[in-house]
Design an enzyme around this catalytic site. Structure first.
Site, PDB file in Angstrom:
ATOM      1  N   ARG A  59       0.830  -1.200   0.000  1.00 57.49           N
ATOM      2  CA  ARG A  59       0.000   0.000   0.000  1.00 57.49           C
ATOM      3  C   ARG A  59       0.867   1.254   0.000  1.00 57.49           C
ATOM      4  O   ARG A  59       0.429   2.328  -0.428  1.00 57.49           O
ATOM      5  CB  ARG A  59      -0.956   0.006   1.206  1.00 57.49           C
ATOM      6  CG  ARG A  59      -1.820   1.260   1.294  1.00 57.49           C
ATOM      7  CD  ARG A  59      -3.054   1.062   2.156  1.00 57.49           C
ATOM      8  NE  ARG A  59      -2.731   0.537   3.466  1.00 57.49           N
ATOM      9  CZ  ARG A  59      -2.308   1.261   4.510  1.00 57.49           C
ATOM     10  NH1 ARG A  59      -2.149   2.575   4.386  1.00 57.49           N
ATOM     11  NH2 ARG A  59      -2.038   0.699   5.663  1.00 57.49           N
ATOM     12  N   TYR A 112     -17.448  14.527 -16.105  1.00 51.74           N
ATOM     13  CA  TYR A 112     -17.833  13.119 -15.989  1.00 51.74           C
ATOM     14  C   TYR A 112     -18.856  12.936 -14.868  1.00 51.74           C
ATOM     15  O   TYR A 112     -18.760  13.577 -13.820  1.00 51.74           O
ATOM     16  CB  TYR A 112     -16.580  12.283 -15.737  1.00 51.74           C
ATOM     17  CG  TYR A 112     -16.820  10.823 -15.478  1.00 51.74           C
ATOM     18  CD1 TYR A 112     -17.636  10.057 -16.307  1.00 51.74           C
ATOM     19  CD2 TYR A 112     -16.211  10.194 -14.399  1.00 51.74           C
ATOM     20  CE1 TYR A 112     -17.841   8.712 -16.065  1.00 51.74           C
ATOM     21  CE2 TYR A 112     -16.409   8.845 -14.148  1.00 51.74           C
ATOM     22  CZ  TYR A 112     -17.230   8.110 -14.980  1.00 51.74           C
ATOM     23  OH  TYR A 112     -17.430   6.781 -14.733  1.00 51.74           O
ATOM     24  N   ASP A 184      -8.039  16.622 -16.297  1.00 51.20           N
ATOM     25  CA  ASP A 184      -8.346  15.234 -16.628  1.00 51.20           C
ATOM     26  C   ASP A 184      -8.007  15.047 -18.104  1.00 51.20           C
ATOM     27  O   ASP A 184      -8.678  15.578 -18.980  1.00 51.20           O
ATOM     28  CB  ASP A 184      -9.830  14.949 -16.359  1.00 51.20           C
ATOM     29  CG  ASP A 184     -10.211  13.500 -16.617  1.00 51.20           C
ATOM     30  OD1 ASP A 184      -9.480  12.815 -17.369  1.00 51.20           O
ATOM     31  OD2 ASP A 184     -11.244  13.052 -16.097  1.00 51.20           O
ATOM     32  N   LYS A 209      -8.802   3.444 -19.574  1.00 52.55           N
ATOM     33  CA  LYS A 209      -9.100   3.762 -20.954  1.00 52.55           C
ATOM     34  C   LYS A 209      -7.861   3.576 -21.842  1.00 52.55           C
ATOM     35  O   LYS A 209      -7.385   2.465 -21.983  1.00 52.55           O
ATOM     36  CB  LYS A 209      -9.672   5.180 -21.055  1.00 52.55           C
ATOM     37  CG  LYS A 209     -10.751   5.558 -20.015  1.00 52.55           C
ATOM     38  CD  LYS A 209     -11.865   4.570 -19.850  1.00 52.55           C
ATOM     39  CE  LYS A 209     -13.075   5.113 -19.093  1.00 52.55           C
ATOM     40  NZ  LYS A 209     -12.945   5.240 -17.646  1.00 52.55           N
TER      41      LYS A 209
END
Length: 395
Positions: A59, A112, A184, A209
């Site tokens: 982590r 979005y 973004d 994507k």
């Protein structure tokens, strides 16, 4: 392979990895481990104190993930990067990092659907307000900035209306007001657009994507122009909120990055062919594509993007009924959300990706019920055009 003079296509394949340090393995090894053993108690103490580099707990950092982060930082011309378990984990992390109660976030008027939902959560629970505004001119940007604005959050091209925002203009004004700019860059990828080069402070991606490109990973990336900022986020928000990526997903993204430039060229060329076809079809009412010469923002798009990219939005005659009928008549193109896959995908934003946005706000964003978003894949463009043509002939 640490020379920054290498062309970007070479960096996509090599940056951040040397087989000499991994027993000669040509492929980046997958360190599928949750924790790392220390040789001594003193070594463990030094690593936790930041006095010695090395693995602690995945982590907090993982060798496979580090290769991905270093490669993405180089691709976006930043000093550091962080990988996350989703694009929304990257969005939420940077907004939490930049804001506190009473602050204001200024956003592009289109955004979005899940980012819209997150902004509402921040406002309702923590009194971090936001506005969606037209940021296309200097006067409109200045008018939208408030005394408590700490962040300008941009999508360009905007999802799904494909509106272009002038990144250099935004950042010039933001610097004057001491405001951080987040872009973004999912729709363009680092191959087509580099916001940090245009003055932005942070750039993020839904790596699900184009970065991955194969439809089999959920992931996010955040790149910062300042290494200290990225290190601070790594040791605070990312560590404590825990939105990390798995080593295997990072390994898949590294694999995807090796072909990003090749894929983006094909996506863009196919989209240009389909744009030409759609523009001449009488059943297509409106078409939204960055490199449309009739687009009032065409010159801005050309200035900051390498090509028009692989996404096209358009409306058809007959509104929602014909939009849905067209989707149902397609034989090759798949009805699915997401984008950037090898397969061409089509979706209906007002009932799918942006359905969480109330109708009034959707209309203000330009998302009508007849709007369709097409993510153009890697197939032969003639086959895609034939599929669209036969579907359009039935509405």
């Amino acid at each position: 392979m640490d020379k920054l003079s290498y062309e970007k296509e070479t960096l996509y394949v090599h940056k951040g990895y040397s087989s000499k340090n991994h027993q000669g393995s040509l492929s980046v090894p997958l360190y599928q481990t949750s924790t790392f053993a220390f040789e001594t108690a003193e070594q463990g103490a030094r690593r936790f104190a930041g006095e010695e580099e090395g693995g602690i707990y995945s982590r907090l950092g993982n060798p496979t993930v580090h290769v991905l982060e270093e490669r993405m930082a180089a691709m976006e011309h930043g000093e550091g990067a962080l990988a996350f378990g989703s694009g929304m984990a990257a969005v939420s992390t940077i907004l939490v990092h930049l804001t506190k109660t009473g602050d204001h976030i200024l956003c592009t008027r289109g955004i979005y659907g899940c980012t819209f939902g997150l902004l509402n959560i921040l406002e309702e629970k923590y009194n971090i307000t936001h506005d969606l505004a037209d940021l296309t001119t200097e006067e409109k940007i200045e008018a939208a900035i408030k005394p408590n604005t700490v962040c300008i959050y941009i999508e360009t091209p905007i999802n799904p209306t494909m509106e272009i925002v002038d990144i250099a203009q935004i950042t010039r004004i933001a610097i004057k007001h001491g405001i951080q700019v987040v872009v973004d860059n999912t729709f363009s990828s680092p191959y087509l657009q580099n916001p940090l080069e245009l003055g932005a402070d942070f750039v993020l991606h839904s790596a699900t994507k184009y970065i991955n490109g194969h439809g089999d990973v959920i992931a996010g990336i955040l790149v910062g122009k300042n290494r200290e900022d990225i290190n601070k986020i790594r040791s605070t928000v990312q560590k404590d909120y825990g939105g990390i990526i798995s080593p295997f997903d990072a390994w898949l993204l590294i694999r995807g990055l090796k072909t990003l430039h090749v894929r983006m060229d094909r996506h863009s060329n196919n989209a240009a062919d389909i744009f030409t076809f759609l523009k001449s079809n009488p059943k297509v009412e409106n078409i939204y594509y960055p490199f449309d010469e009739g687009n009032p923002q065409y010159e801005v798009a050309k200035k900051q993007m390498k090509t028009g990219g692989g996404l096209i939005s358009f409306t058809v005659t007959g509104g929602i009924n014909n939009a849905q009928k067209l989707m149902n008549e397609l034989r090759l193109i798949k009805i699915a959300v997401s984008l950037g896959d090898a397969e061409t995908l089509i979706q209906h934003p007002s009932t799918m990706t942006h359905s969480v946005v109330p109708e009034k706000e959707r209309v203000e964003m330009g998302i009508t019920d007849g709007l369709l978003r097409l993510s153009v894949g890697l197939e032969n463009s003639l086959d895609l055009i034939e599929d669209l043509q036969q579907a359009l002939s039935k509405i």
